[in-house]
Design a protein around this motif. Structure first.
Motif, PDB file in Angstrom:
ATOM      1  N   GLU A  29       0.833  -1.204   0.000  1.00  0.00           N
ATOM      2  CA  GLU A  29       0.000   0.000   0.000  1.00  0.00           C
ATOM      3  C   GLU A  29       0.869   1.257   0.000  1.00  0.00           C
ATOM      4  O   GLU A  29       0.563   2.241  -0.692  1.00  0.00           O
ATOM      5  CB  GLU A  29      -0.912  -0.002   1.221  1.00  0.00           C
ATOM      6  N   ARG A  39      -7.260   1.361  -0.330  1.00  0.00           N
ATOM      7  CA  ARG A  39      -7.528   0.225   0.553  1.00  0.00           C
ATOM      8  C   ARG A  39      -8.987   0.327   0.983  1.00  0.00           C
ATOM      9  O   ARG A  39      -9.412   1.344   1.532  1.00  0.00           O
ATOM     10  CB  ARG A  39      -6.602   0.262   1.752  1.00  0.00           C
ATOM     11  N   ILE A  45      -6.835  -4.109  -1.497  1.00  0.00           N
ATOM     12  CA  ILE A  45      -6.569  -2.806  -2.103  1.00  0.00           C
ATOM     13  C   ILE A  45      -7.069  -2.910  -3.537  1.00  0.00           C
ATOM     14  O   ILE A  45      -6.794  -3.906  -4.218  1.00  0.00           O
ATOM     15  CB  ILE A  45      -5.067  -2.464  -2.101  1.00  0.00           C
TER      16      ILE A  45
END
Length: 84
Positions: A29, A39, A45
């Motif tokens: 991320e 996310r 995600i």
């Protein structure tokens, strides 16, 4: 989209292929561009370019759907409001 599998991350690509890598979702991320990826669940995600629709609690990426986690609903709602 990216899916957490413990110490691994599964990358689901548009060709239908799944790539598994030894990497934490949290670390992935941090590396992804925030303007394209969001996310939406502790285990997912999504690539915002592939969102086809959404309903309460779910985001659809073509025929696949991803749950929206309780802790991520506000961030997703902010994204939707900025686009529409």
């Amino acid at each position: 989209y990216l899916e957490s599998a413990g110490e691994y991350v599964r990358l689901h690509v548009d060709s239908g292929q799944t790539i598994t890598t030894l990497f934490r979702l949290k670390n992935m991320e941090a590396l992804l561009p925030a303007n394209n990826f969001l996310r939406v669940h502790r285990s997912y995600i999504i690539n915002l370019d592939y969102v086809t629709s959404y309903t309460k609690g779910r985001v659809f990426l073509g025929e696949d759907y991803i749950p929206i986690g309780e802790n991520y609903k506000e961030a997703f709602a902010t994204y939707v409001e900025s686009k529409f």
